[in-house]
Design a protein around this motif. Sequence first.
Motif, mmCIF file in Angstrom:
data_model
loop_
_atom_site.group_PDB
_atom_site.id
_atom_site.type_symbol
_atom_site.label_atom_id
_atom_site.label_comp_id
_atom_site.label_asym_id
_atom_site.label_seq_id
_atom_site.Cartn_x
_atom_site.Cartn_y
_atom_site.Cartn_z
ATOM 1 N N UNK A 157 11.250 -4.540 -2.901
ATOM 2 C CA UNK A 157 9.865 -4.769 -3.325
ATOM 3 C C UNK A 157 9.728 -5.382 -4.701
ATOM 4 N N UNK A 158 10.818 -5.610 -5.420
ATOM 5 C CA UNK A 158 10.717 -6.064 -6.806
ATOM 6 C C UNK A 158 11.268 -7.474 -7.019
ATOM 7 N N UNK A 161 9.091 -10.605 -8.492
ATOM 8 C CA UNK A 161 7.727 -10.179 -8.841
ATOM 9 C C UNK A 161 7.380 -10.469 -10.294
ATOM 10 N N UNK A 162 8.290 -10.138 -11.191
ATOM 11 C CA UNK A 162 7.974 -10.258 -12.626
ATOM 12 C C UNK A 162 8.686 -11.435 -13.264
ATOM 13 N N UNK A 362 -8.246 -7.115 -18.918
ATOM 14 C CA UNK A 362 -8.475 -7.234 -17.475
ATOM 15 C C UNK A 362 -9.946 -7.601 -17.255
ATOM 16 N N UNK A 363 -10.793 -7.037 -18.130
ATOM 17 C CA UNK A 363 -12.227 -7.289 -18.045
ATOM 18 C C UNK A 363 -12.552 -8.659 -18.640
ATOM 19 N N UNK A 395 -3.388 -10.397 -17.636
ATOM 20 C CA UNK A 395 -3.604 -8.954 -17.475
ATOM 21 C C UNK A 395 -3.684 -8.616 -15.992
ATOM 22 N N UNK A 396 -3.810 -9.653 -15.178
ATOM 23 C CA UNK A 396 -3.945 -9.471 -13.733
ATOM 24 C C UNK A 396 -2.645 -9.707 -12.989
ATOM 25 N N UNK B 74 3.980 -1.275 -13.701
ATOM 26 C CA UNK B 74 3.381 -2.514 -14.187
ATOM 27 C C UNK B 74 4.208 -3.712 -13.755
ATOM 28 N N UNK B 76 4.506 -4.925 -10.524
ATOM 29 C CA UNK B 76 4.109 -5.593 -9.288
ATOM 30 C C UNK B 76 4.693 -4.988 -8.026
ATOM 31 N N UNK B 77 5.475 -3.912 -8.174
ATOM 32 C CA UNK B 77 6.133 -3.343 -6.991
ATOM 33 C C UNK B 77 5.391 -2.128 -6.448
ATOM 34 N N UNK B 80 5.219 -1.260 -2.690
ATOM 35 C CA UNK B 80 6.419 -0.729 -2.058
ATOM 36 C C UNK B 80 6.665 0.710 -2.505
ATOM 37 N N UNK B 104 -0.780 -2.499 -13.039
ATOM 38 C CA UNK B 104 -1.372 -3.810 -12.781
ATOM 39 C C UNK B 104 -1.611 -3.891 -11.275
ATOM 40 N N UNK B 105 -2.732 -3.341 -10.840
ATOM 41 C CA UNK B 105 -2.986 -3.222 -9.398
ATOM 42 C C UNK B 105 -4.232 -4.022 -9.028
ATOM 43 N N UNK B 106 -4.058 -5.141 -8.327
ATOM 44 C CA UNK B 106 -5.215 -5.955 -7.949
ATOM 45 C C UNK B 106 -6.161 -5.176 -7.029
ATOM 46 N N UNK B 107 -7.475 -5.480 -7.093
ATOM 47 C CA UNK B 107 -8.457 -4.731 -6.313
ATOM 48 C C UNK B 107 -8.114 -4.640 -4.827
ATOM 49 N N UNK B 108 -7.567 -5.739 -4.269
ATOM 50 C CA UNK B 108 -7.311 -5.689 -2.823
ATOM 51 C C UNK B 108 -6.212 -4.677 -2.489
ATOM 52 N N UNK B 110 -5.834 -1.839 -4.095
ATOM 53 C CA UNK B 110 -6.370 -0.490 -4.290
ATOM 54 C C UNK B 110 -6.781 0.132 -2.967
ATOM 55 N N UNK B 123 -6.635 0.200 -13.551
ATOM 56 C CA UNK B 123 -6.088 -0.995 -14.192
ATOM 57 C C UNK B 123 -6.145 -0.874 -15.709
ATOM 58 N N UNK B 124 -5.670 -1.907 -16.400
ATOM 59 C CA UNK B 124 -5.704 -1.915 -17.863
ATOM 60 C C UNK B 124 -7.142 -1.754 -18.363
#
Lengths: 583, 144
Positions: A157-158, A161-162, A362-363, A395-396, B74, B76-77, B80, B104-108, B110, B123-124
């Motif tokens: 899963x990683x 990703x980063x 993020x906002x 931030x996203x 944070x 992206x995993x 999983x 860092x969890x996108x709304x979709x 959640x 999130x942040x």
Amino acid sequence: MLETQRSYWRVRLSEIGARNKARAVDQKAMKRLKENYRKWEEQILEPWLKSSPELDKDFQTPSNIKVGRVYTPLDIENFDPVRDAGLPGSFPYTRGVYPTMYRGKPWTMRMFSGFGTPEDTNKRLKYLINHGETGLSIAFDMPTLYGYDADSERAEGEVGKCGCNISSLKDMDILLNAVPLGDVSTSMTINAPAAILTAMYAAVGERQGVPLKKLRGTVQADMLKEYIAQKEWVYPPEAHMRIIRDMMLFCTKQMPQWNYVSVSGYHIREAGADAVQELAFTLADGFAYIDLGIEAGFKVEEFAPRISFFFNCCMNFFEEIAKFRAARRIWATVLKEKYGVTNPRALLLRFHTQTSGASLTWQQPTNNVVRTAIEALAAVLGGTQSLHTNSYDEAWALPTEEAVTIALRTQQIIAEETGVADTIDPLGGSYYLEWLTNEMEERAFSYFDKIESIGGVLAAVKAGYLQREIAETAYRTQKRAEEGKDIVVGVNKHVVEEEPPISTLKIDLKAQRRQVKRLKEVRKQRDNAKVAKALQELKNAYKNPDANSMYLILKAVKAYATLGEIVNVGREVFGEWTEPSLL
Amino acid sequence: MAAKSISKRTEQKKIRILVAKPGLDGHDRGALVLCRAFRDAGMEVIYSGLLPTPEQVVRMAIDEDVDVVALSLLNGAHMTAFPRVAELLKEKGAGDIIIVGGGIIPPEDRKKLEKFGITGNFGPGTSLKEIIEHIESRVRKERR
């Protein structure tokens, strides 16, 4: 030995304290100023305050430095333009490391990038070069950073990703495909497996017909800050420090243009440190690498020029600029005084800057364009040698191509439209900035003294002291934001209810599948007996503290031993690191 | 300060919480801040340290007999690692342990995580108060 070292920091600290408090030579002029200041307070300020009070009783920087209402020569009474500032390219380098700075050559615009497979990242690197980027900077994914292959259970899963996934020389070959290694300089943000990635880069260079001596670039390889802040380690500190030593020895002989340690404050800051802590802990790490080099038998004069630095640039504009100026002055002064360096090239603190990821919100994410621009400007006014600007969507997620382009354009606008690069250190001589530079220098020395009293950086890491200092600051910062003492626009002030979603970069599991497939092919096609032999030789070298493991890492890499296999040899010999409790 | 008074109003028994980072992720700033904030809010805090596998996190949660597991990633995993923790807890008969997430969890993502019973997924920029209130409210419901 320890006693004399401790006394250096103590002595220097008291000298700086005395300088900062000292009286001016020209007492007559000072007397006039004082009189003028007193009159201003009485006749102009006080009546004004009666009808219009200030917004706050105290103003302070994020490092808790109290900020005065206005600064005058009285605050830097003993400021000596020659001793304390000097001129660009001359001791103590407060104003810049080169005599012409950006008038001769703009800073290197180096955008940190990497995601998915080596093919994905290769495409992004070429995109950035085509849009005017002048140096490469590669980000790796978590499995690569922690030394696991794409098909390891721990990589599930990683992958990609980063950052970009690299599991073997085959991947590095694809990553750097058609990138002219003889012409570009490449920075690789890699630490625990830095020696392996350096070996892979060297091997690809050789294939491109570029001699090792001509390869230019940087690996971060700053393990001290890993234990302090970024926490991407594999082995206990002594083992990693020994491998860094081997790489230093190898590079000095074979890859003389390779910067083998980039002493990094960036992650220390992102982990929650304030600017003073970033300055102090980073330079303390720098001195520790100098000590390591001396222990390995190097002459400081010869290897110090290969050590570069990497700082963060956050939102408090003047504090950041003062930090960069203080850093240069401290480094040059300590190398000259404590280590007896005379070669001017060995006194220069050259650094890369990245704008602060933690300052991005993020906002209302488009506001981040503005934050990054202000931070980038501070880095330029602070005299950085190269710069990465964050993208507004970070931030996203990892940035989209569109967001990266705006970030790069931000640097180009600063360089080509604003004129700030036309003269060197344009803020030098500002009463506030010079005062703040002095203040930060003094506070840094106070940390050096404290770290020394614990027994040095390594002892301070093992005791968890530096990590806890950072965690406490992070908690304090969070509480200050929640109490509304520190404002973050869009987060605790000027908040709007609903955020329109922005489109972000998605990395799916396809990257992992592709990497695993390629790894299987590599394992099938290579000469496995040759790999086993190379790994055994590396193991023997690791067991012998006097051997240089770097040559054997290069041999293993060329035989297509995978990253994970090579790192595992060290896991068997050195074991893994467990952090002390930080609660 | 508000957080403290809320926790007094909750049950007599202190909330035991495991703060865990189940994956290859050294970004521990948020986790360490939360440990301190949960402690100051009157909870008993256990920290997993870095780099545990989901299996190790679940073992810790059961051995330490916690009410709540707070997961932070944070890197992206989360899609999983977080569901894996939820599945393993159920497998081991510890499905009653509350799981909350953040990073860092996108709304979709959640919504998908909520299907596994993982809530919050902050999130942040989320305030400590909001996180603490969320945990306390879930514990109250669970203990009712």
